[in-house]
Design a protein around this motif. Structure first.
Motif, PDB file in Angstrom:
ATOM      1  N   TYR A   6      -9.864  -1.397   4.436  1.00  0.00           N
ATOM      2  CA  TYR A   6      -9.166  -2.472   3.763  1.00  0.00           C
ATOM      3  C   TYR A   6      -8.798  -3.462   4.790  1.00  0.00           C
ATOM      4  O   TYR A   6      -9.096  -4.978   4.425  1.00  0.00           O
ATOM      5  CB  TYR A   6      -7.582  -2.080   3.125  1.00  0.00           C
ATOM      6  CG  TYR A   6      -6.576  -3.053   2.764  1.00  0.00           C
ATOM      7  CD1 TYR A   6      -6.869  -3.887   1.601  1.00  0.00           C
ATOM      8  CD2 TYR A   6      -5.610  -3.515   3.813  1.00  0.00           C
ATOM      9  CE1 TYR A   6      -5.809  -4.610   0.956  1.00  0.00           C
ATOM     10  CE2 TYR A   6      -5.027  -4.421   3.339  1.00  0.00           C
ATOM     11  CZ  TYR A   6      -5.116  -5.259   1.965  1.00  0.00           C
ATOM     12  OH  TYR A   6      -3.896  -6.075   1.643  1.00  0.00           O
ATOM     13  N   ASP A   7      -8.676  -3.367   5.961  1.00  0.00           N
ATOM     14  CA  ASP A   7      -8.573  -4.415   6.938  1.00  0.00           C
ATOM     15  C   ASP A   7      -9.864  -5.302   7.048  1.00  0.00           C
ATOM     16  O   ASP A   7      -9.908  -6.227   7.425  1.00  0.00           O
ATOM     17  CB  ASP A   7      -8.009  -3.807   8.136  1.00  0.00           C
ATOM     18  CG  ASP A   7      -6.504  -3.487   8.295  1.00  0.00           C
ATOM     19  OD1 ASP A   7      -5.784  -3.681   7.384  1.00  0.00           O
ATOM     20  OD2 ASP A   7      -5.987  -2.407   9.112  1.00  0.00           O
ATOM     21  N   ARG A  36      -2.561   2.490  10.004  1.00  0.00           N
ATOM     22  CA  ARG A  36      -2.470   1.297  10.624  1.00  0.00           C
ATOM     23  C   ARG A  36      -2.705   1.222  12.208  1.00  0.00           C
ATOM     24  O   ARG A  36      -3.636   0.551  12.604  1.00  0.00           O
ATOM     25  CB  ARG A  36      -1.479   0.261  10.266  1.00  0.00           C
ATOM     26  CG  ARG A  36      -1.956  -1.059  10.419  1.00  0.00           C
ATOM     27  CD  ARG A  36      -1.175  -2.203   9.709  1.00  0.00           C
ATOM     28  NE  ARG A  36      -1.148  -2.084   8.249  1.00  0.00           N
ATOM     29  CZ  ARG A  36      -2.108  -2.377   7.485  1.00  0.00           C
ATOM     30  NH1 ARG A  36      -3.299  -2.805   8.003  1.00  0.00           N
ATOM     31  NH2 ARG A  36      -1.899  -2.394   6.316  1.00  0.00           N
ATOM     32  N   ALA A  80     -10.866  -5.722  -1.920  1.00  0.00           N
ATOM     33  CA  ALA A  80      -9.884  -5.605  -0.972  1.00  0.00           C
ATOM     34  C   ALA A  80      -8.506  -5.276  -2.083  1.00  0.00           C
ATOM     35  O   ALA A  80      -7.654  -4.476  -1.680  1.00  0.00           O
ATOM     36  CB  ALA A  80      -9.394  -6.821   0.026  1.00  0.00           C
ATOM     37  N   ARG A  81      -8.265  -6.085  -3.072  1.00  0.00           N
ATOM     38  CA  ARG A  81      -7.015  -6.105  -3.846  1.00  0.00           C
ATOM     39  C   ARG A  81      -6.823  -4.531  -4.373  1.00  0.00           C
ATOM     40  O   ARG A  81      -5.711  -3.933  -4.258  1.00  0.00           O
ATOM     41  CB  ARG A  81      -7.010  -7.080  -4.686  1.00  0.00           C
ATOM     42  CG  ARG A  81      -5.855  -7.111  -6.056  1.00  0.00           C
ATOM     43  CD  ARG A  81      -5.906  -8.124  -6.825  1.00  0.00           C
ATOM     44  NE  ARG A  81      -7.021  -8.224  -7.536  1.00  0.00           N
ATOM     45  CZ  ARG A  81      -7.501  -7.500  -8.762  1.00  0.00           C
ATOM     46  NH1 ARG A  81      -6.682  -6.539  -9.210  1.00  0.00           N
ATOM     47  NH2 ARG A  81      -8.532  -7.343  -9.179  1.00  0.00           N
ATOM     48  N   GLY A 132      -5.672  -2.104  -1.590  1.00  0.00           N
ATOM     49  CA  GLY A 132      -4.406  -2.416  -0.962  1.00  0.00           C
ATOM     50  C   GLY A 132      -3.319  -1.759  -1.882  1.00  0.00           C
ATOM     51  O   GLY A 132      -2.395  -1.054  -1.359  1.00  0.00           O
ATOM     52  N   GLU A 133      -3.860  -1.969  -3.317  1.00  0.00           N
ATOM     53  CA  GLU A 133      -2.657  -1.134  -4.384  1.00  0.00           C
ATOM     54  C   GLU A 133      -2.636   0.287  -4.222  1.00  0.00           C
ATOM     55  O   GLU A 133      -1.611   0.974  -4.152  1.00  0.00           O
ATOM     56  CB  GLU A 133      -3.020  -1.545  -5.848  1.00  0.00           C
ATOM     57  CG  GLU A 133      -2.993  -3.190  -6.187  1.00  0.00           C
ATOM     58  CD  GLU A 133      -3.578  -3.570  -7.399  1.00  0.00           C
ATOM     59  OE1 GLU A 133      -4.280  -2.706  -8.272  1.00  0.00           O
ATOM     60  OE2 GLU A 133      -3.458  -4.646  -7.729  1.00  0.00           O
ATOM     61  N   THR A 145      -7.431   2.570   5.049  1.00  0.00           N
ATOM     62  CA  THR A 145      -7.022   1.355   5.703  1.00  0.00           C
ATOM     63  C   THR A 145      -7.989   0.563   6.587  1.00  0.00           C
ATOM     64  O   THR A 145      -7.805  -0.747   6.717  1.00  0.00           O
ATOM     65  CB  THR A 145      -5.899   2.088   6.733  1.00  0.00           C
ATOM     66  OG1 THR A 145      -4.946   2.697   6.024  1.00  0.00           O
ATOM     67  CG2 THR A 145      -5.344   0.978   7.394  1.00  0.00           C
ATOM     68  N   GLN A 150     -10.083  -7.359   4.399  1.00  0.00           N
ATOM     69  CA  GLN A 150      -9.271  -8.595   4.308  1.00  0.00           C
ATOM     70  C   GLN A 150      -9.724  -9.670   5.246  1.00  0.00           C
ATOM     71  O   GLN A 150      -9.349 -10.727   5.122  1.00  0.00           O
ATOM     72  CB  GLN A 150      -7.885  -8.101   4.926  1.00  0.00           C
ATOM     73  CG  GLN A 150      -6.951  -7.301   3.721  1.00  0.00           C
ATOM     74  CD  GLN A 150      -6.640  -8.482   2.696  1.00  0.00           C
ATOM     75  OE1 GLN A 150      -7.255  -8.651   1.743  1.00  0.00           O
ATOM     76  NE2 GLN A 150      -5.571  -9.058   2.911  1.00  0.00           N
ATOM     77  N   LEU A 207      -3.389   2.039  -1.272  1.00  0.00           N
ATOM     78  CA  LEU A 207      -2.740   2.263  -0.147  1.00  0.00           C
ATOM     79  C   LEU A 207      -1.138   2.029  -0.168  1.00  0.00           C
ATOM     80  O   LEU A 207      -0.444   2.841   0.344  1.00  0.00           O
ATOM     81  CB  LEU A 207      -3.242   1.275   1.033  1.00  0.00           C
ATOM     82  CG  LEU A 207      -4.514   1.690   1.611  1.00  0.00           C
ATOM     83  CD1 LEU A 207      -5.054   0.686   2.422  1.00  0.00           C
ATOM     84  CD2 LEU A 207      -4.352   3.183   2.373  1.00  0.00           C
ATOM     85  N   ALA A 208      -0.860   1.042  -1.006  1.00  0.00           N
ATOM     86  CA  ALA A 208       0.612   0.922  -1.247  1.00  0.00           C
ATOM     87  C   ALA A 208       1.310   2.124  -1.797  1.00  0.00           C
ATOM     88  O   ALA A 208       2.597   2.268  -1.817  1.00  0.00           O
ATOM     89  CB  ALA A 208       0.916  -0.478  -2.193  1.00  0.00           C
ATOM     90  N   ARG A 265       1.041   5.422   5.860  1.00  0.00           N
ATOM     91  CA  ARG A 265       0.437   3.943   6.115  1.00  0.00           C
ATOM     92  C   ARG A 265       0.622   3.352   7.602  1.00  0.00           C
ATOM     93  O   ARG A 265      -0.502   2.922   8.346  1.00  0.00           O
ATOM     94  CB  ARG A 265       0.972   3.066   5.226  1.00  0.00           C
ATOM     95  CG  ARG A 265       0.612   3.171   3.706  1.00  0.00           C
ATOM     96  CD  ARG A 265       0.917   2.007   3.001  1.00  0.00           C
ATOM     97  NE  ARG A 265       2.166   1.584   3.158  1.00  0.00           N
ATOM     98  CZ  ARG A 265       3.503   1.766   2.496  1.00  0.00           C
ATOM     99  NH1 ARG A 265       3.447   2.558   1.447  1.00  0.00           N
ATOM    100  NH2 ARG A 265       4.702   1.140   2.653  1.00  0.00           N
TER     101      ARG A 265
END
Length: 185
Positions: free
Chosen positions: A48-49, A83, A64-65, A68-69, A45, A52, A71-72, A79
């Motif tokens: 990723y932040d 965050r 990053a992509r 993100g996948e 996280t 981004q 983490l989803a 999550r």
């Protein structure tokens, strides 16, 4: 292209070809989402932040992509907790980080992937505005102490060149029957 298709097949992707329509790639997704622990989800996280926030850097933005996948696939409560905790964590980078112009990075990446000779036009260090032309091969893109460099071998068998991307004006495919380097060094 065929080398890339072979790599995709070796990674478990299914490649099919339809005459007149091209290639279709399937089976590239993760078969089952990874099980993330709390510390892994927090680390991803924060990373990723951070990525981004650096969308001007094409390499970091591309990284990053997939994060993100991944983490989803984590539990929604995990999550959200990550965050919230991640807001208190800051990644501090050394001063002087630079993000070269996106088109130049794309050209450098293409040159590093193909390994084909390229012509580099470089501004002289003394700021006169004159430029040196280098024909090089075996290029690679590096980030050293926050600065992007294009490192390659001079086509004339000369030394390795390490040029800061902010000094490079252009990176273009080399003409097969092109002249030798106009300048060396």
């Amino acid at each position: 292209v065929f080398r890339d298709l072979t790599t995709i097949r070796q990674a478990g992707g299914v490649v099919t070809h339809e005459l007149g329509r091209g290639y279709r790639l399937t089976g590239l997704g993760m078969s089952e989402p990874p099980q993330l622990g709390a510390s892994e989800a927090l680390a991803l996280t924060v990373l990723y932040d951070h990525l981004q926030a650096r969308q001007e850097d094409p390499i970091l933005a591309a990284a990053a992509r997939p994060l993100g996948e991944m983490l989803a696939s984590a539990d929604a409560r995990l999550r959200e907790a990550c965050r919230a905790m991640g807001r208190s964590i800051e990644i501090i980078e050394p001063d002087g980080l630079s993000a070269p112009e996106g088109g130049l990075v794309t050209s450098a990446l293409r040159a590093t992937e193909t390994g084909e000779p390229v012509n580099l036009v470089v501004n002289e260090a003394d700021g006169t505005g004159a430029s040196l032309h280098h024909r090089v091969h075996s290029g690679r893109l590096e980030r050293i102490a926050g600065q992007w460099y294009f490192t390659a071998i001079a086509e004339t068998g000369g030394p390795h060149l390490r040029l800061a991307l902010d000094a490079i004006v252009s990176i273009t495919p080399s003409e097969e029957d092109g002249d030798e380097d106009e300048a060396s060094g």
